[in-house]
Scaffold this active site. Structure first.
Site, PDB file in Angstrom:
ATOM      1  CD  GLN A 142      -3.047  -4.570   6.606  1.00 52.08           C
ATOM      2  OE1 GLN A 142      -2.984  -3.590   5.868  1.00 52.08           O
ATOM      3  NE2 GLN A 142      -3.708  -5.662   6.259  1.00 52.08           N
ATOM      4  CG  ASP A 194      -9.186  -0.340   5.040  1.00 52.75           C
ATOM      5  OD1 ASP A 194      -9.061  -0.625   3.827  1.00 52.75           O
ATOM      6  OD2 ASP A 194      -8.375  -0.701   5.913  1.00 52.75           O
ATOM      7  CE  LYS A 251      -3.686  -2.595   2.174  1.00 46.05           C
ATOM      8  NZ  LYS A 251      -4.362  -3.027   3.412  1.00 46.05           N
TER       9      LYS A 251
END
Ligand code: NAP
Length: 291
Positions: free
Chosen positions: A96, A119, A52
């Site tokens: 994450q 997200d 990412k």
């Protein structure tokens, strides 16, 4: 059989974003900034976060990787999120997953400012997605929709079977595929570990999204001829012939299923890169909406 090449489709999306970011820079506007928090040192998570951050660099975004010890407390993580929420330079916040067991991931997701929830896991984002309102869509299902759009795969009126009902993949996938949009307008069946007659249900599917995390679960005898196969699964399996000691396996028995399918995603190189492209699009939009 045709390949749904996630690397190519993701690159096309990132190329457009790169031009848009360069344009913003020329106009003296703010550059999108993604802040990623990695708690602990899980090998797979390290790889995902590194990918990412690399995508940010390639596309001209600013990124900040915040590493926290495996024994970080929930309180400390929530404090860090508050700090990033308050920082006007940060457009998107990503934590994450999975987090260490001592930390309540729902509490952490709920702490992210919904306007920075790139997200798409915050209940506010999920609620808007269900209502079909503009919002940050969860990166993996959004990436799959972008891939279907990129390759012009017909979805209207098709029967889609989604295997897996997690909040990050299966459930939002079922919502997006059934939405009154293009791509979308599918009739969706969502399956899970208690589903009876899974094989019979899969045999009725025009589109199958396998998102359960069991390597090679979907066999050729569960798939009808011409089906579109989306393999979300990523599992590390031991492979002593590799330097890393492992290789990645999807949830689909690839060679046998590919022979029957019309379109299929490979693993790696399918859904994974699209997830990152979708995250980048969300981060760009988070910046563009405010600046
Ligand atoms: N490519 C990417 O970017 C990406 C992104 C996210 C995840 N992934 C991968 O996608 C996979 C799924 O991730 P996840 O986070 O959604 O996993 P998860 O939270 O573990 O959910 C798995 C789902 O599969 C269902 N399931 C398990 N065994 C089953 C069976 N035998 N038959 C039918 N359904 C079954 C479970 O049912 P129950 O609800 O009944 O337990 C659950 O709903 C993993 O391999 C993960 O690494 C990839």
């Amino acid at each position: 059989m045709q390949i749904l090449d996630g690397k190519k489709a993701a690159q096309a999306i990132k190329d457009v974003l790169q031009i848009d970011v360069a344009q913003r820079a020329n106009e003296g506007k703010k550059i999108p900034h993604l802040a990623a928090i990695l708690v602990g040192n899980n090998g797979a998570s390290e790889t995902y976060v590194a990918a990412k951050v690399k995508a940010c660099e390639e596309t001209g975004f600013k990124s900040t990787l915040i590493r926290m010890d495996p024994d970080t407390t929930e309180f400390r993580l929530l404090e860090k999120i508050e700090e990033l929420n308050a920082d006007p330079d940060v457009d998107g916040i990503l934590v994450q997953l999975p987090l260490p067991k001592s930390i309540d991931d729902k509490k952490v997701i709920n702490a992210i400012d919904p306007s920075k929830d790139v997200d798409g896991f915050h209940p506010m984002s999920v609620g808007k997605m269900v209502e079909g309102l503009p919002t940050f869509l969860p990166a993996t299902p959004y990436g799959i929709m972008l891939m279907l759009e990129h390759y012009k795969v017909e979805t209207k009126g098709k029967h889609a079977v989604v295997i897996g009902r997690s909040n990050i993949v299966g459930r939002p996938m079922s919502i997006l595929l059934s939405a009154n949009k293009n791509p979308g307008n599918c009739t969706v069946t969502i399956c899970h570990s208690h589903t009876a007659n899974l094989k019979e249900i899969c045999l009725q599917a025009d589109i199958i999204v396998a998102a359960l995390g069991i390597p090679e679960f979907l066999k050729a005898d569960m798939v009808k001829d011409g089906a579109v196969i989306i393999d979300v699964g990523i599992t590390r399996v031991e492979d002593s012939s590799r330097k890393s000691g492992f290789r990645l396996k999807g949830d689909v028995d690839y060679d046998a299923v590919a022979a029957k399918s019309s379109w299929i995603t490979p693993v790696p190189g399918g859904v994974g890169p699209m997830t990152i492209a979708a995250l980048m699009k969300n981060t760009y939009n988070a910046c563009d909406t405010k600046n």
